[in-house]
Scaffold this active site. Structure first.
Site, mmCIF file in Angstrom:
data_model
loop_
_atom_site.group_PDB
_atom_site.id
_atom_site.type_symbol
_atom_site.label_atom_id
_atom_site.label_comp_id
_atom_site.label_asym_id
_atom_site.label_seq_id
_atom_site.Cartn_x
_atom_site.Cartn_y
_atom_site.Cartn_z
ATOM 1 C CG ASN A 10 -1.863 1.211 1.019
ATOM 2 O OD1 ASN A 10 -1.764 2.209 0.427
ATOM 3 N ND2 ASN A 10 -2.810 1.138 2.334
ATOM 4 N NE ARG A 90 -6.441 0.835 0.500
ATOM 5 C CZ ARG A 90 -6.460 2.043 1.086
ATOM 6 N NH1 ARG A 90 -5.383 2.694 1.413
ATOM 7 N NH2 ARG A 90 -7.412 2.897 1.089
ATOM 8 C CG HIS A 179 -13.131 2.150 3.884
ATOM 9 N ND1 HIS A 179 -13.943 2.997 4.865
ATOM 10 C CD2 HIS A 179 -11.895 2.644 4.105
ATOM 11 C CE1 HIS A 179 -13.070 3.820 5.682
ATOM 12 N NE2 HIS A 179 -11.683 3.547 5.046
ATOM 13 N NE ARG A 238 -11.113 11.205 5.540
ATOM 14 C CZ ARG A 238 -10.884 10.008 5.269
ATOM 15 N NH1 ARG A 238 -11.929 9.092 4.714
ATOM 16 N NH2 ARG A 238 -9.928 9.385 5.367
ATOM 17 C CD GLU A 381 -8.929 -2.247 4.488
ATOM 18 O OE1 GLU A 381 -9.116 -1.363 3.478
ATOM 19 O OE2 GLU A 381 -8.772 -1.736 5.683
#
Ligand code: ADP
Length: 393
Positions: A10, A90, A179, A238, A381
């Site tokens: 990633n 990813r 996601h 956020r 993940e």
């Protein structure tokens, strides 16, 4: 069967996270992080419980990955013996092009580049990781696994903004979600755990970034993130959903620039904006100490979750399974209680003893007579990326 492994990468703008995964056993053999690339540089590599830290100048991604390969050689596991069969990358944004993993060739590489305007912080950084990894590990296939892929086939009414059509088309503005790797992994784990594919599910991925999805018979039908991961739930930093007119207001009244508002909405808002903290453990402590801002922020957080669970239940015409995952979802029993108490009207009943029990295994935390099965499923993940990579090589 001889062991096979996938190196999952990633790559961010100044970091590379990596994990060596055995996709057949579902185990992680080694994990590490290269950070502060282009700056002071630091690498952490963990194998067999032994953590190695290296503070060395890392001018670029290529140098960083070379150090990582050296660490594999010095500290283990030996990559030649580990039998790497693929590298899984990813990728945050796959736009309208990718509804599943793709072996990276020139055309796929170019598409990821073309999609950079939709993910300006992420896709260019992923490309750097891809380029150096393909150079250094040139004898195995490299596979792109997209965060958006699981939501590629959202029903049009869920994917479409009510924005003037020609503008939306020209600039490819739609709800892409994010996601997706986690929502797919978790919803599939729930199906396996309950032994049923015909399920109406909601998955709440509550980490620093947070998102909800509605999944019917294994297909995603709604998700809370939109064109970018800003839309939806209240997150660590956020805003999640906010009236877009707040942007006009801040430009006109506060004289803020677009970059300042971007930073405000994406980094300085959410739980951080409301309490000064992003970490739920610290916020829980503040609540215990009687801090009114922290209490009020938690109410906003849970209220937003409740809105999504209610609307997704209506969209699916029912709910069989509600699942919590990611850092907060997996660990914060209180938030699960707050939310599920508010869902009592739907027949949701938590078994508080099971809710308080900690485990790394997927588990049911509702009572037997609960109208909805409530679960906690640790997301993974990296394993999902590794397994998806295996499907295309
Ligand atoms: P991301 O991958 O989005 O960075 P994670 O899924 O790792 O995030 O979740 C990180 C968050 O999980 C932390 O910011 C913290 O708020 C929360 N968290 C981790 N452990 C706990 C815990 N024991 N109780 C409550 N919250 C926790």
């Amino acid at each position: 069967m001889t062991q096979r492994t996938v190196l999952v990468i990633n790559s961010g703008s100044s970091s590379i996270k990596y994990q060596l995964v055995d996709p057949d056993q579902g185990t992680s053999l080694a994990v590490g992080l290269v950070e502060r690339i282009g700056d002071t540089g630091r690498i952490e590599h963990t194998y067999n419980g032994e953590e190695t830290e290296l503070d060395v100048p890392i001018p670029d991604h290529g140098v960083g990955l070379r150090y990582v390969l050296d660490l594999f050689e010095e500290k283990g596991p030996n990559l030649a013996e580990a039998n790497i069969v693929a590298v899984g990358h990813r990728i945050v944004q796959g736009g309208k092009y990718f509804d599943g993993p793709a072996v990276i060739d020139t055309a796929v590489h170019q598409k990821i580049r073309d999609l950079s305007p939709l993910a300006p912080l992420h896709n260019p950084a992923h490309l750097k990781g891809i380029e150096v990894a393909m150079e250094l590990l040139s004898d195995v296939p490299h596979v792109a696994v997209f965060d958006t892929a699981f939501f590629q086939h959202l029903p049009a009414e869920a994917a479409t903004y009510a924005l003037e059509k020609s503008v939306a088309e020209k600039y490819e503005i739609r709800r892409y979600g994010a996601h997706g790797t986690s929502h797919q992994f978790v919803s599939q784990t729930v199906s396996a755990k309950l032994g049923r594919d015909d399920l109406k599910q909601i998955v709440l991925h509550l980490g620093n970034g947070a998102s909800a999805s509605a999944v019917v018979n294994g297909e995603a039908v709604e998700t809370s993130m939109g064109l970018t991961p800003l839309e939806g739930l209240v997150m660590g930093g956020r805003t999640g959903d906010i009236d877009p007119a707040v942007v006009f207001h801040l430009v006109r009244q506060a004289g803020m620039t677009i970059d300042e508002i971007d930073n405000l909405f994406n980094k300085q808002s959410g739980m951080k904006g409301l309490t000064g903290r992003t970490d739920m453990r610290e916020i829980a402590k503040l609540i215990q100490e009687g801090n009114p801002d922290a209490r009020a922020a938690m109410d906003v957080y849970v209220h937003r979750l409740l809105k999504y669970v209610g609307s997704y239940t209506a969209i699916m015409g029912g709910l069989d399974a509600l699942t919590f995952t990611a850092g907060i979802g997996e660990n914060d029993a209180k938030i699960r209680t707050y939310l599920c108490d508010r869902l009592a009207f739907m027949g949701v009943k938590l078994d508080e003893e099971k809710n308080q029990t900690r485990s790394k295994e997927p588990r049911i935390i509702s009572t037997e007579d609960s109208a909805v099965t409530v679960l906690v499923v640790p997301t993974n993940e990296e394993l999902s990326i590794a397994r998806q990579a295996m499907t295309v090589i």
